[in-house]
Motif scaffolding. Structure first.
Motif, PDB file in Angstrom:
ATOM      1  N   TRP A   1       2.325   9.865   8.971  1.00 30.07           N
ATOM      2  CA  TRP A   1       2.251   9.206   8.136  1.00 30.07           C
ATOM      3  C   TRP A   1       3.258   7.735   7.473  1.00 30.07           C
ATOM      4  N   VAL A   2       2.779   7.081   6.635  1.00 27.87           N
ATOM      5  CA  VAL A   2       3.865   6.016   6.542  1.00 27.87           C
ATOM      6  C   VAL A   2       4.568   5.889   4.845  1.00 27.87           C
ATOM      7  N   GLN A   3       6.139   5.535   4.662  1.00 25.85           N
ATOM      8  CA  GLN A   3       7.047   6.122   3.878  1.00 25.85           C
ATOM      9  C   GLN A   3       7.572   5.288   3.287  1.00 25.85           C
ATOM     10  N   LEU A   4       7.851   4.189   2.432  1.00 24.86           N
ATOM     11  CA  LEU A   4       9.566   3.125   2.101  1.00 24.86           C
ATOM     12  C   LEU A   4      10.569   3.957   2.376  1.00 24.86           C
TER      13      LEU A   4
ATOM     14  N   VAL B   1      10.518   1.423   5.953  1.00 23.34           N
ATOM     15  CA  VAL B   1       9.618   2.733   6.064  1.00 23.34           C
ATOM     16  C   VAL B   1      10.515   3.880   6.891  1.00 23.34           C
ATOM     17  N   THR B   2       9.942   5.321   7.149  1.00 25.00           N
ATOM     18  CA  THR B   2       9.457   6.300   7.956  1.00 25.00           C
ATOM     19  C   THR B   2       8.455   6.883   8.383  1.00 25.00           C
ATOM     20  N   ILE B   3       7.914   6.797   9.443  1.00 26.52           N
ATOM     21  CA  ILE B   3       7.004   7.258  10.703  1.00 26.52           C
ATOM     22  C   ILE B   3       7.209   9.137  10.768  1.00 26.52           C
ATOM     23  N   ASP B   4       6.173   9.358  10.028  1.00 28.45           N
ATOM     24  CA  ASP B   4       6.049  10.527  10.433  1.00 28.45           C
ATOM     25  C   ASP B   4       4.927  11.345  11.290  1.00 28.45           C
ATOM     26  N   LYS B   5       4.866  12.354  11.758  1.00 30.36           N
ATOM     27  CA  LYS B   5       3.964  12.517  12.476  1.00 30.36           C
ATOM     28  C   LYS B   5       3.963  13.936  12.474  1.00 30.36           C
ATOM     29  N   GLY B   6       2.156  14.283  12.322  1.00 32.76           N
ATOM     30  CA  GLY B   6       2.567  15.440  12.103  1.00 32.76           C
ATOM     31  C   GLY B   6       0.886  16.180  12.300  1.00 32.76           C
ATOM     32  N   TYR B   7       0.194  16.978  12.187  1.00 28.90           N
ATOM     33  CA  TYR B   7      -1.155  17.418  12.641  1.00 28.90           C
ATOM     34  C   TYR B   7      -1.562  17.958  11.206  1.00 28.90           C
ATOM     35  N   GLU B   8      -2.406  17.278  10.786  1.00 25.64           N
ATOM     36  CA  GLU B   8      -3.497  18.466   9.519  1.00 25.64           C
ATOM     37  C   GLU B   8      -5.080  18.454  10.432  1.00 25.64           C
TER      38      GLU B   8
ATOM     39  N   VAL C   1       0.585  -1.615  -0.261  1.00 23.20           N
ATOM     40  CA  VAL C   1       0.184  -0.105  -0.170  1.00 23.20           C
ATOM     41  C   VAL C   1       0.667   1.285  -0.188  1.00 23.20           C
ATOM     42  N   ALA C   2       2.174   1.257   0.653  1.00 28.92           N
ATOM     43  CA  ALA C   2       3.037   2.068   0.879  1.00 28.92           C
ATOM     44  C   ALA C   2       3.387   2.753  -0.362  1.00 28.92           C
ATOM     45  N   LYS C   3       3.430   1.810  -1.388  1.00 33.98           N
ATOM     46  CA  LYS C   3       4.436   1.733  -2.279  1.00 33.98           C
ATOM     47  C   LYS C   3       3.383   2.148  -3.283  1.00 33.98           C
ATOM     48  N   GLU C   4       1.947   1.554  -2.835  1.00 38.12           N
ATOM     49  CA  GLU C   4       1.632   2.708  -4.510  1.00 38.12           C
ATOM     50  C   GLU C   4       0.828   3.709  -4.098  1.00 38.12           C
ATOM     51  N   ALA C   5       1.073   4.670  -2.468  1.00 41.05           N
ATOM     52  CA  ALA C   5       0.077   5.316  -2.320  1.00 41.05           C
ATOM     53  C   ALA C   5       1.379   6.569  -2.151  1.00 41.05           C
ATOM     54  N   ARG C   6       2.577   5.674  -2.603  1.00 40.63           N
ATOM     55  CA  ARG C   6       3.820   6.860  -1.754  1.00 40.63           C
ATOM     56  C   ARG C   6       3.989   6.882  -0.651  1.00 40.63           C
ATOM     57  N   ARG C   7       3.064   8.537   0.014  1.00 39.98           N
ATOM     58  CA  ARG C   7       3.141   8.285   1.575  1.00 39.98           C
ATOM     59  C   ARG C   7       1.264   7.947   2.374  1.00 39.98           C
ATOM     60  N   VAL C   8       1.301   7.651   3.054  1.00 39.62           N
ATOM     61  CA  VAL C   8       0.216   7.035   3.476  1.00 39.62           C
ATOM     62  C   VAL C   8       0.001   6.718   4.902  1.00 39.62           C
ATOM     63  N   GLU C   9      -1.557   7.872   5.218  1.00 42.37           N
ATOM     64  CA  GLU C   9      -2.378   7.644   6.678  1.00 42.37           C
ATOM     65  C   GLU C   9      -2.210   6.678   7.127  1.00 42.37           C
ATOM     66  N   PHE C  10      -1.931   5.997   8.483  1.00 39.37           N
ATOM     67  CA  PHE C  10      -2.128   4.906   9.963  1.00 39.37           C
ATOM     68  C   PHE C  10      -3.730   5.043   9.577  1.00 39.37           C
ATOM     69  N   THR C  11      -4.258   6.050   9.287  1.00 40.13           N
ATOM     70  CA  THR C  11      -6.059   4.975   9.543  1.00 40.13           C
ATOM     71  C   THR C  11      -6.035   4.924   8.201  1.00 40.13           C
ATOM     72  N   PHE C  12      -5.751   5.225   7.298  1.00 38.79           N
ATOM     73  CA  PHE C  12      -5.740   4.458   6.284  1.00 38.79           C
ATOM     74  C   PHE C  12      -5.310   2.972   5.977  1.00 38.79           C
ATOM     75  N   LEU C  13      -4.078   2.564   6.258  1.00 37.61           N
ATOM     76  CA  LEU C  13      -3.480   2.081   6.482  1.00 37.61           C
ATOM     77  C   LEU C  13      -4.410   0.916   6.945  1.00 37.61           C
ATOM     78  N   ARG C  14      -4.556   1.253   8.500  1.00 36.51           N
ATOM     79  CA  ARG C  14      -5.772   0.714   9.489  1.00 36.51           C
ATOM     80  C   ARG C  14      -6.992   0.100   8.406  1.00 36.51           C
TER      81      ARG C  14
END
Lengths: 120, 120
Positions: free
Chosen positions: B74-77, B60-67, B24-37
């Motif tokens: 966010w998760v990214q390969l 992967v890298t795990i990036d936290k932030g605010y929307e 999923v991460a590869k398909e989307a480049r950058r994925v939200e935790f809840t989307f993966l969930r």
DNA sequence: ACAATTGGTTTGCCATGCAAACCTCGATCT
DNA sequence: AGATCGAGGTTTGCATGGCAAACCAATTGT
């Protein structure tokens, strides 16, 4: 329909060693314990356990007998085992095709990713 | 040289849930935790653990932030993650090709067993 | 006879995978 | 303002799984 191909993978079949066992068994129809052991690079104990799992799941049959005076154990896929392997392969093919579509645009391992995703 | 394709599968990558995450991460480049969930049908706890494994492995890298004011993860390969996924797919493709050859002429039982003679 | 080898099972232990319980922060109700 | 609700994750606790070592049984070599 499940949300993602990996959701329909069966953990009994997808496990690395067991997938190897099923694959070899399918290729050869009837396989000796020791052949699996060396082909898959396993300890006998490990192989024995995995075969137990597969037998319990009804995916293989284990037959014991003699070759000359030497004890032998043969492993054979059941019909359910063939189907289970086939289903796994089908799912994997689906997954691969989804990713292959990306690789065509992306040239494989993508070198262009940067490290600044913070959106805020 | 490894004896069988499955021998070169990496257990970190091959595991069902993590394979899904990487795909999923590869398909989307950058994925939200809840989307993966939701896409992978996981509990948050389970997903969190698997992401930890992938991050620790450098895939992967795990990036936290605010929307807006909402916390997001966010998760990214990583490059290594892309390569690891690519390697997995390559191995799976090899495995599938081996088995596909059999399926083409599969009317049930494969005639040419080479692994073991039949028992008495 | 007995040591070594083959063939495989059982045991013991650590790692893994999972959900439940928990924590934190913002929005909403009263 | 304080209570409450819910979104978004993390940590905890536990059962399972995967692995090699130890072990058992029969056979072959010396």
């Amino acid at each position: 329909m499940t949300e993602h191909p990996t959701n329909s993978l069966d953990d009994v079949v997808h496990q690395r060693v067991r997938l190897g066992i099923l694959a070899v068994a399918k290729e050869a129809r009837r396989v000796e314990f020791t052949f699996l052991r060396s082909t898959l690079g396993l300890t006998a104990g490990n192989l024995s356990q995995h075969l137990g799992v597969l037998e319990k799941a009804g995916l293989v049959t284990i037959d014991k007998g003699y070759e000359g005076k030497r004890a032998r154990t043969w492993v054979q896929l059941t019909k359910a085992g063939k189907k289970a392997l086939h289903d796994e392969i089908t799912t994997l093919r689906t997954l691969i095709h989804q990713l292959e579509g990306l690789e065509e645009r992306d040239g494989g391992v993508n070198p262009g990713s940067t490290a600044a995703p913070s959106p805020g």
